[in-house]
Design a protein around this motif. Sequence first.
Motif, PDB file in Angstrom:
ATOM      1  N   THR A 160       0.884  -0.889 -10.492  1.00  0.00           N
ATOM      2  CA  THR A 160       1.191  -1.748  -9.348  1.00  0.00           C
ATOM      3  C   THR A 160       1.057  -3.216  -9.735  1.00  0.00           C
ATOM      4  O   THR A 160       0.129  -3.606 -10.456  1.00  0.00           O
ATOM      5  CB  THR A 160       0.281  -1.423  -8.138  1.00  0.00           C
ATOM      6  OG1 THR A 160       0.644  -2.247  -7.023  1.00  0.00           O
ATOM      7  CG2 THR A 160      -1.187  -1.617  -8.456  1.00  0.00           C
ATOM      8  N   GLY A 195      -3.089  -7.126  -4.637  1.00  0.00           N
ATOM      9  CA  GLY A 195      -4.169  -6.493  -3.895  1.00  0.00           C
ATOM     10  C   GLY A 195      -5.548  -6.515  -4.502  1.00  0.00           C
ATOM     11  O   GLY A 195      -6.520  -6.261  -3.791  1.00  0.00           O
ATOM     12  N   CYS A 250       2.398   2.221  -3.282  1.00  0.00           N
ATOM     13  CA  CYS A 250       1.442   2.845  -4.202  1.00  0.00           C
ATOM     14  C   CYS A 250       1.179   4.299  -3.820  1.00  0.00           C
ATOM     15  O   CYS A 250       1.085   5.178  -4.696  1.00  0.00           O
ATOM     16  CB  CYS A 250       0.141   2.061  -4.212  1.00  0.00           C
ATOM     17  SG  CYS A 250       0.250   0.447  -5.033  1.00  0.00           S
ATOM     18  N   ASN A 283      -4.596  -2.458  -2.815  1.00  0.00           N
ATOM     19  CA  ASN A 283      -3.571  -1.457  -3.120  1.00  0.00           C
ATOM     20  C   ASN A 283      -4.023  -0.417  -4.139  1.00  0.00           C
ATOM     21  O   ASN A 283      -3.870   0.791  -3.923  1.00  0.00           O
ATOM     22  CB  ASN A 283      -2.305  -2.151  -3.643  1.00  0.00           C
ATOM     23  CG  ASN A 283      -1.739  -3.160  -2.667  1.00  0.00           C
ATOM     24  OD1 ASN A 283      -1.916  -3.052  -1.468  1.00  0.00           O
ATOM     25  ND2 ASN A 283      -1.044  -4.159  -3.192  1.00  0.00           N
ATOM     26  N   VAL A 309       0.836  -1.200   0.000  1.00  0.00           N
ATOM     27  CA  VAL A 309       0.000   0.000   0.000  1.00  0.00           C
ATOM     28  C   VAL A 309       0.871   1.251   0.000  1.00  0.00           C
ATOM     29  O   VAL A 309       0.671   2.178  -0.791  1.00  0.00           O
ATOM     30  CB  VAL A 309      -0.937   0.008   1.221  1.00  0.00           C
ATOM     31  CG1 VAL A 309      -1.736   1.318   1.268  1.00  0.00           C
ATOM     32  CG2 VAL A 309      -1.881  -1.182   1.199  1.00  0.00           C
TER      33      VAL A 309
END
Length: 312
Positions: free
Chosen positions: A285, A123, A100, A139, A97
């Motif tokens: 991501t 995620g 990101c 995420n 997280v």
Amino acid sequence: MKTAYLAHSDGLAHVTPPGHPEQVARLQVIATALSGARQEGLLREEAPEAPDAEIRRCHPQAYLDRIAAAIPQAGWAALDGDTHLSPGSLEAARRGVGGCLRAVDMVLSGEAANAFVAMRPPGHHAEAETPMGFCLFGNAAIAAKYALDHHGLSRVAVVDFDVHHGNGTQALLWDDPRALFVSTHQMPLFPGTGARAECGAHGQVLNLPLPQGSDGMAMRQAVEDAILPALEAHQPELLILSAGFDAHRADPLAGLDWETEDFAWITDRLCAAAGTLCGGRVVSTLEGGYDLAALAASVAAHVDVLMQRSAR
């Protein structure tokens, strides 16, 4: 400006049981693929840990507490048949997280032209109170909420090209008219969501399921006919990519027939759209990709395009 590359060794501390496809080696082959000559084109930074307050943009505190309490002192704890925890999993997920969020900061501030976050666990299957599909925290959805609420953007878009539908991202953004969510994915396939009829509370969800055995040409048509017009209509100020590489024909968990060149193509077309719509601001991501050789080649192709775009 350069392409930011955010990673951290804590991603290697999320250890899954032997034989599990979502394994430590995924990050190791990516690190190797992005070393050497590519290193000069990347702005490397360690992914920070996200605090609870940021993760709560999509997950309630009770869920965070439940995940923390389930972390084993040794070995593994199974949250379901696919999703496991090891002693280092929480730090790894927090850095997923945090990477990101830091990528969003870097791209929106002009510190980097675009960014790729290479962390695990992935995620896009994590729902508000349900870990699943190897995923703990959403995420991409958290990054979208952060860009909207912390940075004050009016509109963002998330495009997910993982072979599995991003049910978690869809659910976490379902009620937010500011966030367009677009997904290409194989159907039928886990998790069983992603039908065209799933359109979001405000018509801002676009699902483009692809049949088993379809190749990169089917994806390219979906991009040209549906994804690019949807982005044009939404006018995002930031584009977030859920970059899964398991649609590759070599991947063991699904049945699409994309080639490495297809990942370069979709990255280039989406970056070109971002160049027109939002100054090239793209945050990517890592999601899936479980054949290690195909993953390394596809990530390298993806990041090469990001670097080429950042140099323009």
